[in-house]
Design an enzyme around this catalytic site. Structure first.
Site, PDB file in Angstrom:
ATOM      1  N   ASP A   1       1.203  -0.876  -5.017  1.00 36.31           N
ATOM      2  CA  ASP A   1      -0.034  -0.117  -4.802  1.00 36.31           C
ATOM      3  C   ASP A   1      -0.956  -0.365  -5.979  1.00 36.31           C
ATOM      4  O   ASP A   1      -0.496  -0.533  -7.118  1.00 36.31           O
ATOM      5  CB  ASP A   1       0.252   1.381  -4.661  1.00 36.31           C
TER       6      ASP A   1
ATOM      7  N   CYS B   1      -5.228   2.156  10.544  1.00 38.57           N
ATOM      8  CA  CYS B   1      -5.808   3.493  10.724  1.00 38.57           C
ATOM      9  C   CYS B   1      -7.321   3.407  10.897  1.00 38.57           C
ATOM     10  O   CYS B   1      -8.035   4.397  10.732  1.00 38.57           O
ATOM     11  CB  CYS B   1      -5.447   4.401   9.551  1.00 38.57           C
TER      12      CYS B   1
ATOM     13  N   PHE C   1       0.857  -1.189   0.000  1.00 40.86           N
ATOM     14  CA  PHE C   1       0.000   0.000   0.000  1.00 40.86           C
ATOM     15  C   PHE C   1       0.896   1.243   0.000  1.00 40.86           C
ATOM     16  O   PHE C   1       0.750   2.147   0.819  1.00 40.86           O
ATOM     17  CB  PHE C   1      -0.942   0.015   1.213  1.00 40.86           C
TER      18      PHE C   1
END
Length: 400
Positions: A254, A344, A231
């Protein structure tokens, strides 16, 4: 000073305790009755069941969080002077950054800086602002004026495309310049490392500012190693790793072709030969499955995925995704290698992330040493009274 008065919303008995402890949210169930006479997004004075002033904030009947607190001082009007004072207070904290080394940081971090619903990121001489709540949207003209008065920049861009706005009854909008001029690309410095960012279309507001300290911390583990950055977006972790030593080799993965192209540009911007490193436009899970099948091994693996859970309803599925991701990451990690794993997702706590890592290690019969734990960084402060506003967890592990 003379007290300033606004329409009143009264609390049920004993519902002021969390506010007195520093919390900034009032849920609809804490109100004696919804103040139907108050326009959504308008400012209100919050009073206890005994009629005493408790706080002042803005009201929205459309959401579970009915009132978000701005001040606890009855004499403090919510106006441009108030906003300027909060911005100055935020700027004082960001003075920890040496401008010659770092000129990109989060300037306003919503509740953490006493301005719920507002996010402002600084990229050199450009500000990118987001409003997530109806109450802050109504204050936006004063917010822009206050930012112009307190911060010397060439332009302010509004990026109000966040889906959280829909819950507030707000529309999702295309980026628009609120003041000055904002170029398509901005060059920034972070710990002396150079990056190009796209403030108009880039992820979040253009860059993942909350990983600054983790990118720096990675360097000591990456020197002379083979590093896989999953990522990778615009190559933040990869560039830092490659700068750690000439023998370091990185692989950036990615799903976005535009992000991978920007990563290559960021390598060149820092005097690095992108041809010495690998870049893949591919789904990370697919890449990891293929790398495992091919028997590839890395000395360092970085797992920094987007949020797998936006709400409590997605929590169970997210935990499965974190377990799968960390299992795959360990399977391509050389014994004794370093894993940086991140989450996150606000509804996933540090214990949840560590649990996912532990279960992955047990499944593979590998042992894990926890080395370092990080959260958001100094420019993303959170209130001790509001631990639920914390979201980022980043853990460096050694996997034996």
């Amino acid at each position: 000073m003379t007290a300033t008065h606004y329409p009143t919303a009264s609390l049920k008995p004993h519902r002021d305790e969390s506010l007195l402890g520093g919390h900034l949210w009032i849920f609809s169930g804490a109100l004696q009755q919804p103040p139907h006479w108050v326009e959504p997004g308008a400012l209100v004075d919050v009073k206890s069941a005994r009629g005493q002033f408790v706080a002042r904030g803005y009201y929205n009947p459309r959401t579970d969080i009915a009132i978000r607190i701005l001040t606890r001082h009855p004499e403090e009007a919510i106006d441009q002077a108030f906003l300027r004072q909060r911005i100055r207070q935020a700027l004082q904290l960001r003075e920890v950054f040496e401008p010659q080394e770092t000129n990109a940081y989060r300037l306003i971090h919503s509740e953490g800086d006493g301005l719920p619903g507002l996010v402002v990121d600084r990229y050199a001489d450009v500000l990118v602002a987001q409003t997530h709540t109806l109450g802050m949207e109504r204050l936006l003209p004063d917010v822009i004026a206050a930012l112009q008065a307190e911060v010397e920049v060439k332009g302010i861009l509004l990026r109000n495309e966040g889906q959280a706005r829909r819950r507030e009854g707000l529309s999702v909008e295309a980026p628009i310049v609120a003041a000055g001029e904002v170029p398509q690309r901005v060059q920034i410095r972070e710990n002396g490392v150079q990056f190009l960012i796209d403030p108009w279309q880039g992820q979040k507001t253009g860059f993942f500012l909350d990983q600054r300290d983790k990118r720096k911390a990675l360097q000591k583990y990456a020197r002379g190693k083979r590093v896989l950055n999953c990522f990778s977006y615009s190559g933040g972790f990869s560039v830092y790793a490659a700068l750690a030593g000439e023998e370091t080799r990185t692989v950036s993965v990615d799903i976005s072709a535009a992000a991978i192209e920007l990563a290559r540009e960021n390598f060149a911007l820092n005097g690095l030969d992108a041809a010495m490193h690998d870049f893949y436009t591919e789904d990370v899970f697919d890449y990891l499955e293929r790398a495992r099948t091919e028997g590839q091994l890395f000395d360092v693996v970085v797992l920094d995925p987007p949020a797998f859970a936006k709400n409590q309803g997605a929590r169970a599925q997210a935990l499965k995704a974190y377990r799968r991701l960390n299992t795959l990451g360990m399977q391509v990690l050389r014994p004794g290698g370093v894993l940086l794993t991140c989450s996150c997702s606000g509804v996933i706590g540090l214990d949840d992330l560590l649990g996912a890592v532990s279960l992955s290690a047990q499944r593979l019969q590998r042992s894990v040493q926890m080395l370092e734990v990080y959260t958001h960084g100094v420019d993303h402060p959170t209130s001790l009274a509001m631990p639920e506003t914390g979201y980022l967890k980043s853990v460096f592990c050694r996997v034996l």
